[in-house]
Design an enzyme around this catalytic site. Structure first.
Site, PDB file in Angstrom:
ATOM      1  N   GLU A  45       0.830  -1.202   0.000  1.00  0.00           N
ATOM      2  CA  GLU A  45       0.000   0.000   0.000  1.00  0.00           C
ATOM      3  C   GLU A  45       0.869   1.259   0.000  1.00  0.00           C
ATOM      4  O   GLU A  45       1.848   1.373   0.744  1.00  0.00           O
ATOM      5  CB  GLU A  45      -0.907  -0.014   1.232  1.00  0.00           C
ATOM      6  CG  GLU A  45      -1.935   1.078   1.286  1.00  0.00           C
ATOM      7  CD  GLU A  45      -2.894   0.916   2.452  1.00  0.00           C
ATOM      8  OE1 GLU A  45      -3.879   1.664   2.500  1.00  0.00           O
ATOM      9  OE2 GLU A  45      -2.655   0.031   3.300  1.00  0.00           O
ATOM     10  N   LYS A 114      -9.195   3.140  -2.879  1.00  0.00           N
ATOM     11  CA  LYS A 114      -9.564   2.366  -1.700  1.00  0.00           C
ATOM     12  C   LYS A 114     -10.993   2.700  -1.288  1.00  0.00           C
ATOM     13  O   LYS A 114     -11.395   3.863  -1.259  1.00  0.00           O
ATOM     14  CB  LYS A 114      -8.595   2.668  -0.546  1.00  0.00           C
ATOM     15  CG  LYS A 114      -8.707   1.720   0.641  1.00  0.00           C
ATOM     16  CD  LYS A 114      -7.565   1.943   1.630  1.00  0.00           C
ATOM     17  CE  LYS A 114      -7.590   0.918   2.762  1.00  0.00           C
ATOM     18  NZ  LYS A 114      -6.449   1.070   3.677  1.00  0.00           N
TER      19      LYS A 114
END
Length: 837
Positions: A45, A114
């Site tokens: 991430e 996200k």
């Protein structure tokens, strides 16, 4: 039709805002993945910018530089002919998103934002990002012109979609979405997605790996398919350590797994998967197939690319299921903080570490973490890790140095100092020196009495008084101040020695000061503000004393440090009060009024179970026994919360510590609470007192029923010969000077207690039935007229007791004669002349 495909997960030791270094590591990982035959590569991430940029995500420069790095990666010759998935922050329509970017052969296929942001523990993603709310929808995202020059594209899809290649379908989750009860992988798997990549930033906590493995297995088991969990590694500039442990699962089985702790900047794992195994597994679950047939479709982005290319792929053997071996907690402590310290040291530009080594469990644990770091560095250097070798040569300023002996390396990087005083024992001094010798640190032993005396002389000259220890006739306030001045002198000397010791030895650079306060002491506040707990970094500040003791035993066995056996068996002590005949007169647990095991329980209930004083008492009540009755539990809970409230301000200056426990009191981000409390907790403690009375009544009623039948007394009767244990009751209304509507019960007797084996007299139960001959009594009104007689049913533990009973409460109305019945319950005050309570 192709069957076999090789996929890769890349764990990188990224550094927040280090765009050049981050770009280099991403490119290196792509090159290594291609070398291992992978056709699809995923990363962690926010790997482009680094995860811990925090409020830098408010700056437009962060997004600009992320795009610049992506442009370099997309156009790099080594990054072609492989489908890549990288994480970076992107601004879409003036809204910041945490995104995954899929690209292949200089074309961006999809930007996937996200959807479920993490906002717990150390995570604060909603502060900087917004979750994507348009499920299964995409929009056009207009690329910056610098990217258009590389890709030839003006717009690309932005949203919740999946990638369709010639031979399979690929989807993405981002970290928290795996942990959420409505995980996106369920919908994707039902819609025919066969490979799901999860780029994560999951920081290390003790025993957390068990949860990750279960989640990844379940994600690929319920609906079948390939699940790639990719986690970062290293310290990227914060208290958290990303511990790696990337893994690839197929149909519920782990088939590939990376190291949980690694000194490598780039770690790439691959797995060879048979896509037909995925399809047959999915189809075999008939209930899943029915759900899949009714699932609304994701937008599919077409990619002119195949993961299985050529006949050779079908000749490859697929990766087999493997056993996942979990590290015990003490091994996690040995590896995690050591790797974190190494990253901090090499990125800080300093020359090593300085530790005030007291010879106790805590400072010895910190020393063992540094020793573990030296072992890991030597192992990596001997294995040919070029980055490690380059960094250690820069730190030691020796261009040809390749470490091989951990003790020798410790003598270069690690300095320890025993700061003794008149209150220090020979045992701790010897233990510190012995452990330093076994680790190999450059060790000193100094005496701080001169500095302490100088400070006390300044105070005495100003106020014409001389403070004394309690042992010498001083007050508690004097005693505490005398201890604190020693502790704070040690902090000042630590920084002086850290700054100048290398200079005095003819070396360049300075040292970072290490702290050694554990999480339990911080929670309790059993530490001096601005003492040796105040340091540059603290590798054990997030670890409980219980785990540290196991860690000490582990190091004793693994590294053969015999000094640790003596340290383990010694009672924990700060050695700040005068010795008694040369022996320790002060112990930590006695000073704190609680054991470290108890502190660990309190800490978990406070943070993990979100308990205030009342809830904590109720949670602990089930452990009550004759040895630990409810009132004792209540006293312990109250004592803990008083100490916590009084000392909470110390957390505002707590040394940055390695985050390791889920009940850390770190005020910076993890445990955000006020630091100014009313330490009396009036309302909360009153509720605890009420519960104590209920609990004692219930417990003693059970015992009383098992030993002696209940006996009734008439209010004006004298002591009965047939019941000498219970004594007499003198009952009358209180006069107007007392509480309105009260009744007073005076008891006196000679004889033994009714219930055996108890030293705590208690009222068990007082059932009140009105016998006045009137239809009702209003208990809240002022009493008037002559005293009225009532009959009570009372069971007591010890008749030699004075009981003051206030405001009996109405139970119900007697159905026979319509008169009220009362019970004396929570409003009973117990006064014991013998115990003084």
């Amino acid at each position: 039709m192709g069957r076999k495909a090789i996929v890769a997960a890349c764990s990188l030791n990224q550094w927040a805002m280090d765009f050049l270094g981050n770009m280099k590591r991403i490119i290196d990982s792509i090159v290594e993945a291609k070398a291992k035959g992978a056709r699809f590569r995923t990363g962690q991430e926010l790997e482009v910018s680094g995860y811990s940029c925090s409020d830098h995500f408010f700056e437009s420069d962060t997004y600009l530089h992320s795009w610049e790095v992506l442009g370099r990666i997309i156009s790099h010759p080594s990054c072609q002919d492989i489908l890549c998935d990288v994480g970076m922050p992107i601004m879409h329509k003036n809204v910041a998103y945490n995104c995954r970017v899929f690209f292949v052969n200089k074309k961006i296929l999809l930007i996937r934002p996200k959807i479920m942001l993490c906002n717990e523990g150390n995570y604060r993603e909603p502060r900087w990002f917004t979750g994507w709310t348009k499920l299964k929808e995409v929009e056009d995202h207009y690329l910056p012109r610098m990217i258009q020059e590389h890709t030839g594209q003006r717009t690309v899809p932005f949203g919740d979609a999946v990638i369709s290649t010639y031979d399979t379908c690929i989807g993405a989750e981002i970290c928290e979405e795996l942990w959420n009860p409505k995980s996106r992988h369920i919908e994707m798997a039902l819609d025919g997605v066969e490979i799901i990549a999860n780029g994560s930033a999951s920081y290390h906590e003790l025993r957390k790996m068990y949860i990750r493995v279960d989640l990844v297995r379940a994600a690929s088991m319920k609906s079948g398919g390939v699940y790639i969990f990719c986690n970062g590694v290293g310290c990227d500039g914060e208290r958290c350590y990303w511990d790696g442990g990337s893994m690839i699962a197929v149909n519920g089985n782990i088939v590939s797994r990376g190291p949980q702790f690694s000194m490598d900047d780039v770690t790439v794992i691959t797995a060879t998967i048979d896509l037909e195994d995925v399809r047959t597994f999915k189809n075999s679950m008939r209930s899943r197939a029915e759900m899949a047939a009714a699932t609304r479709q994701f937008p599919r982005i077409q990619a002119d690319f195949a993961l299985s290319e050529g006949e050779n792929y079908n000749l490859l053997a697929e990766s087999k299921p493997m056993d996942v071996i979990m590290l015990p907690a003490e091994e996690e402590i040995r590896l995690g903080p050591a790797c974190w310290l190494w990253d901090y040291l090499r990125r800080s530009g300093q020359g090593g570490y300085f530790l005030p080594l007291s010879g106790g469990i805590d400072s010895s644990s910190t020393a063992c973490v540094v020793a573990s770091m030296c072992h890991l560095i030597c192992d990596a250097a001997q294995a040919g890790n070029k980055t490690i070798i380059s960094d250690i040569q820069r730190i030691t300023t020796q261009a040809d140095y390749i470490p091989s002996d951990p003790r020798e390396l410790a003598s270069r990087l690690f300095m320890t100092c025993y700061m003794g005083s008149a209150n220090s024992s020979a045992d701790t001094r010897n233990c510190a020196a012995e452990l330093a010798d076994q680790i190999g640190s450059y060790h000193l032993g100094i005496v701080i009495d001169i500095a302490v005396e100088a400070l006390l002389k300044i105070f005495s000259a100003t106020f014409n008084v001389v403070p004394k220890f309690k042992a010498h006739g001083g007050s508690l306030r004097e005693n505490l101040a005398m201890q604190n001045v020693q502790a704070r002198v040690r902090m000042v000397l630590s920084y002086l020695f850290a700054q100048l010791s290398l200079w005095a030895r003819g070396k360049s650079g300075g040292l970072l000061v290490l702290g050694s306060a554990n999480v339990d002491e911080s929670l309790r506040g059993y530490m001096t503000k601005y003492d040796c707990s105040s340091a540059d970094v603290n590798p054990i500040g997030g670890i409980s004393k219980t785990d540290l003791r196991r860690f000490i035993q582990h190091c004793s066995q693994k590294y053969r440090y015999q000094a640790l056996d003596k340290i383990y068996n010694a009672p924990p002590t700060a050695e700040l009060e005068p010795l008694e005949e040369g022996r320790i007169a002060q112990t930590d647990e006695e000073d704190m009024g609680m054991t470290y095991d108890e502190l660990s329980v309190y800490g978990k209930l406070r943070k993990q179970n979100f308990c205030g004083p009342y809830s904590m008492f109720c949670k602990l009540l089930h452990i009550s026994s004759d040895e630990c009755p409810p009132d004792q539990i209540a006293d312990k809970v109250k004592h803990f919360f008083r100490c916590y409230a009084v000392n909470r301000h110390k957390m505002t200056v707590l040394t940055p510590s390695y985050h390791c426990e889920s009940y850390s009191p770190d005020d910076n981000r993890y445990d955000q609470r006020q630091f100014l409390y009313n330490a009396k907790w009036h309302w909360q403690f009153a509720r605890i007192d009420a519960e104590v009375q209920k609990a004692n009544g219930s417990i003693l009623q059970l015992k009383a029923n098992a030993v002696v039948p209940k006996t009734e007394f008439n209010g004006n009767s004298s002591q009965s010969a047939t019941s000498p244990q219970l004594g007499s009751l003198n009952l009358s209304r209180q006069n107007s000077s007392g509480p309105p509507g009260g009744v007073q019960v005076q008891m006196s007797s000679a004889g033994s207690p009714m219930v055996r084996n108890s030293n705590s007299p208690r009222l068990v139960r007082a059932g009140v039935k009105e016998e006045t001959g009137v239809s009702h009594v209003v208990m809240s009104s002022q009493p008037s007229g002559p005293p009225q007689t009532a009959q009570y049913s009372v069971v007591v533990r010890d008749p030699q007791k004075r009981l003051t009973v206030e405001s009996p409460e109405v139970l119900d109305v007697d159905p026979a004669d319509k008169r009220p019945r009362y019970q004396l319950r929570e409003m009973v005050k117990v006064e014991s002349e013998a115990s003084g309570r």
